[in-house]
Enzyme design. Sequence first.
Site, PDB file in Angstrom:
ATOM      1  N   ARG B  15       0.823  -1.217   0.000  1.00 23.63           N
ATOM      2  CA  ARG B  15       0.000   0.000   0.000  1.00 23.63           C
ATOM      3  C   ARG B  15       0.854   1.261   0.000  1.00 23.63           C
ATOM      4  NH1 ARG B  15      -1.710   0.820   6.078  1.00 23.63           N
ATOM      5  NH2 ARG B  15      -0.530  -0.854   7.049  1.00 23.63           N
ATOM      6  N   SER B  42      -4.516   5.037   5.926  1.00 25.15           N
ATOM      7  CA  SER B  42      -4.272   3.596   5.882  1.00 25.15           C
ATOM      8  C   SER B  42      -4.057   3.089   4.463  1.00 25.15           C
ATOM      9  CB  SER B  42      -5.457   2.838   6.498  1.00 25.15           C
ATOM     10  OG  SER B  42      -5.625   3.210   7.839  1.00 25.15           O
ATOM     11  N   GLU B  63     -18.897   4.629   1.161  1.00 28.87           N
ATOM     12  CA  GLU B  63     -18.257   3.898   0.060  1.00 28.87           C
ATOM     13  C   GLU B  63     -19.131   3.866  -1.191  1.00 28.87           C
ATOM     14  OE1 GLU B  63     -18.684   2.754   3.141  1.00 28.87           O
ATOM     15  OE2 GLU B  63     -16.648   2.822   3.946  1.00 28.87           O
ATOM     16  N   PHE B  88     -14.795  -3.234   2.509  1.00 30.54           N
ATOM     17  CA  PHE B  88     -15.791  -2.182   2.269  1.00 30.54           C
ATOM     18  C   PHE B  88     -15.949  -1.908   0.777  1.00 30.54           C
ATOM     19  CE2 PHE B  88     -13.801  -0.685   6.429  1.00 30.54           C
ATOM     20  CZ  PHE B  88     -14.673  -1.435   7.195  1.00 30.54           C
ATOM     21  N   HIS B 114      -5.791  -3.830   2.751  1.00 29.81           N
ATOM     22  CA  HIS B 114      -6.297  -4.645   3.857  1.00 29.81           C
ATOM     23  C   HIS B 114      -7.144  -5.818   3.372  1.00 29.81           C
ATOM     24  CE1 HIS B 114      -4.846  -1.002   5.679  1.00 29.81           C
ATOM     25  NE2 HIS B 114      -4.975  -1.490   6.894  1.00 29.81           N
ATOM     26  N   ASP B 122      -7.775  -6.666  13.609  1.00 33.53           N
ATOM     27  CA  ASP B 122      -9.086  -6.030  13.456  1.00 33.53           C
ATOM     28  C   ASP B 122     -10.221  -7.047  13.394  1.00 33.53           C
ATOM     29  OD1 ASP B 122      -8.349  -3.431  13.676  1.00 33.53           O
ATOM     30  OD2 ASP B 122      -8.409  -2.960  11.547  1.00 33.53           O
ATOM     31  N   ARG B 172      -2.560  -5.136   4.141  1.00 32.16           N
ATOM     32  CA  ARG B 172      -2.084  -4.304   5.247  1.00 32.16           C
ATOM     33  C   ARG B 172      -0.609  -4.582   5.512  1.00 32.16           C
ATOM     34  NH1 ARG B 172      -1.974  -5.667  10.855  1.00 32.16           N
ATOM     35  NH2 ARG B 172      -1.692  -3.828  12.141  1.00 32.16           N
TER      36      ARG B 172
END
Lengths: 275, 320
Positions: B15, B42, B63, B88, B114, B122, B172
């Site tokens: 990322r 993030s 979103e 998401f 992620h 998480d 991530r």
Amino acid sequence: MEYTDDIGVLKNIANDLRVDIVKCLTKSGSGHPGGSLSAIDMLTALYFSRMRHDVNNSGGDKYDRFVLSKGHAAPALYAVLARCGYFEKSCLDTLRQVDSILSGHPYAPSTPGVEVSTGSLGQGLSMANGMALASKLDNLDRTVFCMLGDGEIQEGQVWEAAMTSAHYKLDNVIAFLDNNGLQIDGPVKDIMNIEPIGDKWRSFGWEVFEIDGHDIGAILTAIDKARKVTGKPSMIWAHTVKGKGVSFMENKVSFHGVTPTEIELETALADLAGE
Amino acid sequence: MAELTLNTIEKKSLRDEYGSLIAELGDTHKDIVVLDSDLSCSTKTAKFAKRHPERFFNMGIAEADMISTAAGLASAGKKPYASTFAVFATGRAWDQIRQSVCLSKLNVKIVSTHGGITVGEDGPSHQAMEDVALMRVMPNMTVIVPADANETRAVITESLKTPGPMYIRLTREKFPLIHGEDCGFKLGKSRVVRDGGDIAILACGYMVYKSLQAANLLAEEGISCRVINMSSIKPIDEEAILRAATECKALVTAEEHSILGGLGSAVTEVVCENNPTPVVRVGMDPVFGKSGKSEILLEKFGMNTTAIVKAVHRSLSLKR
């Protein structure tokens, strides 16, 4: 293309388009007459008087854009686009047929003059915002018009988009709310109340113009006023009659998604001929 | 690649690579716009936001609106990159991806981060194990799962030249660099990262590295594994799959995703219709994950080197 400020001429065009709508829906045997007839006066005012567009340069930089968020009113849009010359009027007879360029709901890849595909409710205003953001980045003098149904604003995404339009100060977005009061399962207020409509949009940061959505003069005035608004988006809250112009369809939930029979068509055409 | 010292290999964030690159590409490509839904720190799109604030749109925690707005931007000639977490992007906005983006074949790139179970602590609400399946079934959608930061760079660069909807799944965690800077990524093409003839392991994402580790262990048993990076999930490299099926006669797939609908399914579909060959899928059973350290989760849910070794043995036992 026939551009005019003459309200009488525009009324006649709207009436002709109503005829086209009921005819093509009778032929197709499925589709949505009620919401097409409630929206057609606004579409007429846009495409034949106020919206800058060009059949040879659909979606071009110098032109405005229109997003039919309430995609089920496609027959109204198709009737308008045919009259403007985006495609042959005879195409209307092929509505919803497998080889037709006219899909049940607006489908951009197949229909000239349709910029984005709609039909799954609640997404059009977001797409209009995207076009408006792009226009601002490119310093284009473009207005993005978007038409929403009243039942449609039950979709949560509409309010996400409403926040976005206001947050990014999209004064180049002018939306119409076709408030005919009926959705497929019944009166909007009984299915899921959306009132107070004006207060909602104002509280989301929009300028609101409340009009009779069948009064062409009022529609033109509202568009002109909305174009002058700066720093925020405008909502033209239009009170309309579902099935407007056809006696047996007016204010009838049953004609949300049911087309007229051949016999009913005769009555409809007689109504529209002023008989 | 085979004998590389897999345990000391450098790790790099996918990322971070995306964020830096898209910001950099923004300098020369003025039509790039980036959207995020309140996760720019993030997803690393914050780097673009800092460098090109006028072309960055934070859409808030919305979103659905983000994806449809990206569609509108694309229809007006922009090249939107929309980012949020994989769970998401593909879950909350599936219908917007379908209706607003793919139906009109608009040039929207969805770069999620992620993805997979390595999201870790998480927990299951944030672990996208279905995203590749959700995007793979979508008409007009291209689906890419890069294996490392270098491949991420190549994929993002390629995406800019490729019109139409694309889903790029990042993660991530930092992953080991299995590719050099010139990784040779091509849309619809796979790459053999270790050659072998007894069996082929077709992997994507972090599982390419795990498969190389497994191949090293299996070599000690005298089993020669071909490891193929299948980062282009859709379009998929049918030719390479069928070549592996013909030459090795036994296959294993490995992905950090559900065994339903992802790479395992894609490979199985190809071989079943052309050259029926045993395929054993390494991936997550269709269950929800747990909170925990990523390597522990990979072990618990059967997506580690041991699981791949086991799958190779099983596939070899089915070989005819």
